[in-house]
Write a protein that holds these residues in place. Structure first.
Motif, PDB file in Angstrom:
ATOM      1  N   VAL A   1     -54.749  -8.935 -21.476  1.00 14.27           N
ATOM      2  CA  VAL A   1     -56.081  -8.713 -22.040  1.00 14.27           C
ATOM      3  C   VAL A   1     -56.398  -7.233 -21.995  1.00 14.27           C
ATOM      4  O   VAL A   1     -55.845  -6.480 -21.189  1.00 14.27           O
ATOM      5  CB  VAL A   1     -57.168  -9.515 -21.279  1.00 14.27           C
ATOM      6  N   GLU A   2     -57.295  -6.810 -22.852  1.00 12.92           N
ATOM      7  CA  GLU A   2     -57.636  -5.393 -22.928  1.00 12.92           C
ATOM      8  C   GLU A   2     -58.284  -4.912 -21.632  1.00 12.92           C
ATOM      9  O   GLU A   2     -59.041  -5.627 -20.974  1.00 12.92           O
ATOM     10  CB  GLU A   2     -58.582  -5.148 -24.101  1.00 12.92           C
ATOM     11  N   HIS A   3     -57.940  -3.658 -21.273  1.00 14.93           N
ATOM     12  CA  HIS A   3     -58.488  -3.027 -20.076  1.00 14.93           C
ATOM     13  C   HIS A   3     -58.846  -1.596 -20.429  1.00 14.93           C
ATOM     14  O   HIS A   3     -58.038  -0.879 -21.032  1.00 14.93           O
ATOM     15  CB  HIS A   3     -57.459  -3.074 -18.946  1.00 14.93           C
ATOM     16  N   GLU A   4     -60.048  -1.167 -20.064  1.00 20.80           N
ATOM     17  CA  GLU A   4     -60.523   0.147 -20.497  1.00 20.80           C
ATOM     18  C   GLU A   4     -59.715   1.296 -19.913  1.00 20.80           C
ATOM     19  O   GLU A   4     -59.677   2.395 -20.474  1.00 20.80           O
ATOM     20  CB  GLU A   4     -62.004   0.317 -20.143  1.00 20.80           C
ATOM     21  N   VAL A   5     -59.054   1.070 -18.794  1.00 17.31           N
ATOM     22  CA  VAL A   5     -58.249   2.121 -18.172  1.00 17.31           C
ATOM     23  C   VAL A   5     -56.762   1.925 -18.468  1.00 17.31           C
ATOM     24  O   VAL A   5     -56.055   2.838 -18.896  1.00 17.31           O
ATOM     25  CB  VAL A   5     -58.482   2.163 -16.648  1.00 17.31           C
ATOM     26  N   LYS A   6     -56.260   0.724 -18.252  1.00 14.69           N
ATOM     27  CA  LYS A   6     -54.822   0.462 -18.371  1.00 14.69           C
ATOM     28  C   LYS A   6     -54.371   0.166 -19.797  1.00 14.69           C
ATOM     29  O   LYS A   6     -53.180   0.145 -20.078  1.00 14.69           O
ATOM     30  CB  LYS A   6     -54.445  -0.743 -17.501  1.00 14.69           C
ATOM     31  N   GLY A   7     -55.319  -0.074 -20.693  1.00 11.92           N
ATOM     32  CA  GLY A   7     -54.946  -0.517 -22.033  1.00 11.92           C
ATOM     33  C   GLY A   7     -54.878  -2.026 -22.079  1.00 11.92           C
ATOM     34  O   GLY A   7     -55.581  -2.671 -22.836  1.00 11.92           O
ATOM     35  N   GLN A   8     -53.995  -2.599 -21.235  1.00  7.10           N
ATOM     36  CA  GLN A   8     -53.941  -4.038 -21.038  1.00  7.10           C
ATOM     37  C   GLN A   8     -53.726  -4.323 -19.558  1.00  7.10           C
ATOM     38  O   GLN A   8     -53.124  -3.534 -18.836  1.00  7.10           O
ATOM     39  CB  GLN A   8     -52.805  -4.673 -21.844  1.00  7.10           C
ATOM     40  N   CYS A   9     -54.253  -5.467 -19.127  1.00 11.24           N
ATOM     41  CA  CYS A   9     -54.039  -5.885 -17.746  1.00 11.24           C
ATOM     42  C   CYS A   9     -53.473  -7.299 -17.727  1.00 11.24           C
ATOM     43  O   CYS A   9     -53.483  -8.002 -18.738  1.00 11.24           O
ATOM     44  CB  CYS A   9     -55.334  -5.808 -16.939  1.00 11.24           C
ATOM     45  N   ILE A  10     -52.981  -7.673 -16.560  1.00 12.84           N
ATOM     46  CA  ILE A  10     -52.317  -8.963 -16.401  1.00 12.84           C
ATOM     47  C   ILE A  10     -53.327 -10.010 -15.934  1.00 12.84           C
ATOM     48  O   ILE A  10     -53.959  -9.856 -14.887  1.00 12.84           O
ATOM     49  CB  ILE A  10     -51.167  -8.842 -15.387  1.00 12.84           C
ATOM     50  N   TYR A  11     -53.453 -11.068 -16.717  1.00 13.44           N
ATOM     51  CA  TYR A  11     -54.422 -12.135 -16.451  1.00 13.44           C
ATOM     52  C   TYR A  11     -53.637 -13.430 -16.304  1.00 13.44           C
ATOM     53  O   TYR A  11     -52.957 -13.864 -17.234  1.00 13.44           O
ATOM     54  CB  TYR A  11     -55.406 -12.211 -17.609  1.00 13.44           C
ATOM     55  N   ALA A  12     -53.732 -14.049 -15.132  1.00 11.88           N
ATOM     56  CA  ALA A  12     -52.915 -15.232 -14.835  1.00 11.88           C
ATOM     57  C   ALA A  12     -53.768 -16.473 -14.648  1.00 11.88           C
ATOM     58  O   ALA A  12     -54.749 -16.469 -13.886  1.00 11.88           O
ATOM     59  CB  ALA A  12     -52.084 -14.991 -13.579  1.00 11.88           C
ATOM     60  N   PHE A  13     -53.404 -17.550 -15.346  1.00 17.86           N
ATOM     61  CA  PHE A  13     -54.000 -18.864 -15.146  1.00 17.86           C
ATOM     62  C   PHE A  13     -53.064 -19.643 -14.231  1.00 17.86           C
ATOM     63  O   PHE A  13     -51.874 -19.800 -14.541  1.00 17.86           O
ATOM     64  CB  PHE A  13     -54.166 -19.588 -16.476  1.00 17.86           C
ATOM     65  N   VAL A  14     -53.579 -20.147 -13.127  1.00 14.21           N
ATOM     66  CA  VAL A  14     -52.734 -20.766 -12.106  1.00 14.21           C
ATOM     67  C   VAL A  14     -53.236 -22.172 -11.780  1.00 14.21           C
ATOM     68  O   VAL A  14     -54.426 -22.372 -11.510  1.00 14.21           O
ATOM     69  CB  VAL A  14     -52.704 -19.918 -10.823  1.00 14.21           C
ATOM     70  N   THR A  15     -52.308 -23.124 -11.788  1.00 14.93           N
ATOM     71  CA  THR A  15     -52.593 -24.498 -11.382  1.00 14.93           C
ATOM     72  C   THR A  15     -51.935 -24.761 -10.031  1.00 14.93           C
ATOM     73  O   THR A  15     -50.698 -24.778  -9.947  1.00 14.93           O
ATOM     74  CB  THR A  15     -52.046 -25.502 -12.405  1.00 14.93           C
ATOM     75  N   PRO A  16     -52.711 -24.925  -8.958  1.00  9.94           N
ATOM     76  CA  PRO A  16     -52.109 -25.233  -7.655  1.00  9.94           C
ATOM     77  C   PRO A  16     -51.529 -26.639  -7.647  1.00  9.94           C
ATOM     78  O   PRO A  16     -51.882 -27.481  -8.489  1.00  9.94           O
ATOM     79  CB  PRO A  16     -53.287 -25.120  -6.673  1.00  9.94           C
ATOM     80  N   ILE A  17     -50.644 -26.898  -6.707  1.00 11.67           N
ATOM     81  CA  ILE A  17     -50.103 -28.246  -6.577  1.00 11.67           C
ATOM     82  C   ILE A  17     -51.223 -29.190  -6.145  1.00 11.67           C
ATOM     83  O   ILE A  17     -52.250 -28.765  -5.607  1.00 11.67           O
ATOM     84  CB  ILE A  17     -48.929 -28.295  -5.578  1.00 11.67           C
ATOM     85  N   GLU A  18     -51.016 -30.463  -6.377  1.00 14.34           N
ATOM     86  CA  GLU A  18     -52.052 -31.450  -6.093  1.00 14.34           C
ATOM     87  C   GLU A  18     -52.432 -31.432  -4.619  1.00 14.34           C
ATOM     88  O   GLU A  18     -51.569 -31.386  -3.735  1.00 14.34           O
ATOM     89  CB  GLU A  18     -51.557 -32.835  -6.492  1.00 14.34           C
ATOM     90  N   GLY A  19     -53.735 -31.416  -4.366  1.00 18.56           N
ATOM     91  CA  GLY A  19     -54.226 -31.437  -3.000  1.00 18.56           C
ATOM     92  C   GLY A  19     -54.514 -30.069  -2.420  1.00 18.56           C
ATOM     93  O   GLY A  19     -55.087 -29.967  -1.328  1.00 18.56           O
ATOM     94  N   VAL A  20     -54.133 -28.998  -3.119  1.00 19.01           N
ATOM     95  CA  VAL A  20     -54.385 -27.636  -2.635  1.00 19.01           C
ATOM     96  C   VAL A  20     -55.663 -27.115  -3.273  1.00 19.01           C
ATOM     97  O   VAL A  20     -55.807 -27.096  -4.494  1.00 19.01           O
ATOM     98  CB  VAL A  20     -53.204 -26.701  -2.965  1.00 19.01           C
TER      99      VAL A  20
END
Length: 731
Positions: A634-653
């Motif tokens: 995704v766009e970042h005003e300083v880096k140009g782009q930054c790393i954006y992570a969608f994370v699904t934990p294992i069941e019960g966490v």
């Protein structure tokens, strides 16, 4: 059984006429991790202009092949990087031991290599070298195996990739006359394979199935082709096909091709609004659909969607006079289907009454074959026009020849194989590797209507055992979902996976998403032998025949050795897509204007650190409490782009700040601090298509908070996931 090639098709440039990467072959390194979509940064995690770094010091660990122009040197380089010269690589033989680390090198077994079409790396180099140095001779020889009514002219191909020299143009086998349906069906029947099973169909509900031989398939195709001709469909006319994965879907595609009509398959589940856009753009003579489809426990009323789309199209000046509807009574009874007598016709009432003999409409190799629209976020959908390429006597070219060839060599297809690809024909993978590629090779294909985890996560292996599937092609997201389900407890793993034999499996393929090493290793456990030559888990490997990747600097000068630059494709190949339908100027600007004379993929890195989504995702899912992850830029005003992570934990966490920090540390440890996610967004699930492909377009819009530009979410297996992700955006 053997893992022959687990490759990622969506990267760099392939057959699939749509930027679907060269059919990456066995070995290392990875050719581009980014999906190359027009006017979109896609999965790249850096700012534009995009750059690439190539480290020529270690072919297995680099991310792009330095062997582009000097194959002999590359071969010596490969030999110099074998395991005993590389202490960081541990050699294992699949079937004797499992690769356990990202740097493990999986070695081939002699039995499998001996019988493979490409039996060694030396054989690959020999074929690849000829495809680059003598493309006309290479593709002509292959094309000669197919049928042509008339051979092409003096030139096998002509192209202009230099926008400064005029209009971008790619033509292969021009003036050759052929027909793809004839080569898929009649040719196989004439070869004595008429009673061979062409399609095994498996319904959504276990026990609901059917099969067609090549003779029976040709009869069905001819009947539909004749019905369309009786209703005014002629060569060059468009036909929209809005069908689920019934046998009638490939039948409709082949029927259009037989009479020279241009089919546009729309994924059955797209909204009425999306269907309207496609109807308005291609102005079809007929829309072919069915009343409903059952996916898992969910019933989707397709006829209602078509009715709404046709009504709106008519209000906007485009009227379609005929809606041919297949009665899919396993999902909905005919009586419950809304009906418009002047326009709607039941397939079962008219098509079976037509003759089973239909003359072939012979077409030029560069005549259109199909239109396939992609799902853009806003405005008019992007569309590509695929063409049949002309070929040699008794053969075909372009899309046909390239699709047939990638299928044969990537899957090491043999006449006795039973092949199953889980993709839907509404996507390019389904066009090429459910319908055309397999049938051009005379294969037996499994077509599955339902969801891969219905009624439980063991359904895939149940189908594999039922039909004795030998070649299995699916999405890494499906593999990871099985890992998630299977690893909850040993009893579940035994219930969903090991209770099934799977002994028929010989070749595995992955498509649509990067496959991380842990998923590669899990996938490989489903078979019990090995690969055709050394592989590295998670690697996309080498370019397919005819595709020549190069690195250029800012001035378009080709670079060699260790360098930073821009990834391009040099010269055309038969399966290259020809244009963006109705917008050739955009096609030229997007792909050819940056570096005249080259196709520019848009792949890149930053400051010498090339970061792809797969690397970060692999690091995240290596965490013991992470079930699944998807990364976007995704766009970042300083880096140009930054790393954006969608994370699904294992069941019960539970979601927690400690887990968030632990995940970041995992990435820093596996890759480095520069790759650490700037944002971790908790995800109870990820937006996926029915076949398991993650819709990263939607994730990018959520990450950028562009919620009014989410576009069409109706194709998702579970549209509710989008609302859940939005609700968790600031958690």
């Amino acid at each position: 059984m053997a893992v022959y090639a687990c490759f990622n098709y969506d990267y760099i440039n392939c057959n699939d006429v749509y930027r679907k990467s060269c059919c990456h072959f066995k070995g290392d390194p990875q050719l581009g991790r980014r999906r190359i979509r027009p006017n979109a940064n896609s999965d790249i995690l850096v700012s534009s202009p995009f750059k690439i770094r190539v480290d020529s010091g270690n072919l297995f660990r680099s991310r792009l092949p330095v062997m582009v122009n000097n194959l002999t040197a590359a071969h010596h380089h490969l030999e110099s990087t074998l395991p005993y010269k590389l202490p960081k690589l541990k050699a294992v033989t699949l079937g004797e031991a499992l690769a356990s680390a990202d740097d493990d090198l999986v070695l081939p077994g002699q039995d499998f290599s001996k019988q493979a079409h490409v039996s060694s790396f030396e054989k690959y180099l020999e074929m690849y070298k000829r495809s680059i140095e003598d493309p006309a001779g290479f593709w002509s020889d292959i094309a000669s195996e197919f049928y042509w009514k008339q051979k092409w002219g003096q030139q096998v191909y002509s192209d202009n990739l230099d926008i400064t020299k005029g209009k971008i143009n790619i033509e292969w086998f021009k003036d050759g006359i052929t027909n793809i349906c004839y080569n898929c069906l009649d040719k196989n029947i004439n070869s004595g394979n008429g009673e061979k099973i062409a399609i095994h169909w498996e319904g959504n509900e276990p026990g609901l199935d059917g099969s067609l031989t090549y003779n029976q398939l040709l009869d069905r195709v001819c009947q539909l082709a004749n019905y369309m001709k009786e209703n005014g469909v002629r060569k060059g006319d468009s036909v929209i096909i809005y069908l689920p994965m019934l046998m009638e879907l490939p039948i409709a595609m082949l029927a259009c091709a037989r009479i020279g009509a241009v089919h546009s398959v729309v994924f059955a589940g797209f909204s009425a609004e999306s269907l309207v856009q496609r109807i308005m753009d291609c102005k079809p003579k007929i829309v072919i659909t069915c009343n409903a489809v059952r996916r898992g426990t969910k019933v989707i009323n397709l006829k209602d969607i078509v009715d709404a789309a046709l009504s709106e199209s008519s209000e906007n000046g485009i009227s379609v006079g005929l809606c041919l509807t297949y009665g899919n009574e396993s999902a909905m009874k005919k009586e419950a289907t809304k009906w418009q007598k002047e326009r709607d016709v039941w397939w079962q009432d008219v098509v079976p009454e037509c003759s089973t003999k239909c003359d072939v409409e012979w077409v030029d190799a560069e005549d259109p074959l199909f239109l396939l629209y992609t799902s853009g976020s806003t405005g008019k959908p992007k569309v590509f026009m695929s063409t049949i390429s002309e070929g040699v006597l008794h053969t075909t070219g372009g899309y046909m020849i390239y699709t047939a060839t990638t299928f044969k060599y990537a899957f090491d297809f043999k006449p006795s194989d039973i092949y199953w690809c889980t993709a839907d024909c509404g996507w390019i993978t389904g066009h090429s590797y459910v319908a055309y590629g397999p049938l051009l090779n005379g294969a037996t294909v499994v077509v599955y209507e339902g969801a891969p985890n219905y009624p439980d996560p063991g359904r895939c292996w149940d189908i594999v055992d039922k039909y004795k599937v030998t070649l299995f092609y699916t999405a890494p997201t499906l593999v990871r979902s099985l890992m998630r389900d299977g690893n909850e407890a040993r009893i579940l793993f035994d219930l969903y996976v090991t209770r099934y034999s799977r002994k028929s499996l010989r070749v595995l393929g992955s498509v649509g998403e990067p496959i991380n090493p842990s998923a590669w290793r899990f996938f490989s456990q489903l078979t019990f032998d090995c690969c055709a030559w050394p592989q590295k888990p998670g690697s996309a490997t080498f370019p397919f025949f005819g595709v020549q990747p190069v690195i250029v600097d800012e001035n378009g000068k080709e670079l060699e050795g260790e360098c930073s630059g821009y990834l391009c494709i040099k010269n055309s190949w038969p399966g290259a897509f020809r244009t963006l339908y109705g917008d050739h100027e955009r096609y030229e600007t997007t792909y050819f204007s940056a570096f005249p004379g080259y196709y520019f993929s848009g792949d890149g890195c930053s400051s010498g650190h090339r970061i792809g989504t797969a690397e970060v995702e692999s690091a995240l899912v290596s965490h013991p409490q992470c079930a699944e992850a998807a990364v976007v830029g995704v766009e970042h005003e300083v880096k140009g782009q930054c790393i954006y992570a969608f994370v699904t934990p294992i069941e019960g966490v539970a979601y927690s700040e400690d887990l968030r920090k632990s995940l970041v540390i995992a990435v820093r440890t596996h890759i480095g601090a520069f790759a650490a996610p700037d944002k971790i967004h908790w995800a109870p699930g990820l937006p996926k298509t029915r076949s398991g492909k993650i819709m990263r377009r939607i994730l990018r819009k959520i990450a950028s908070r562009q919620l009014d530009e989410l576009g069409d979410t109706s194709t998702l297996a579970d549209p509710n996931v989008v609302d859940q992700l939005i609700a968790l955006a600031d958690k």
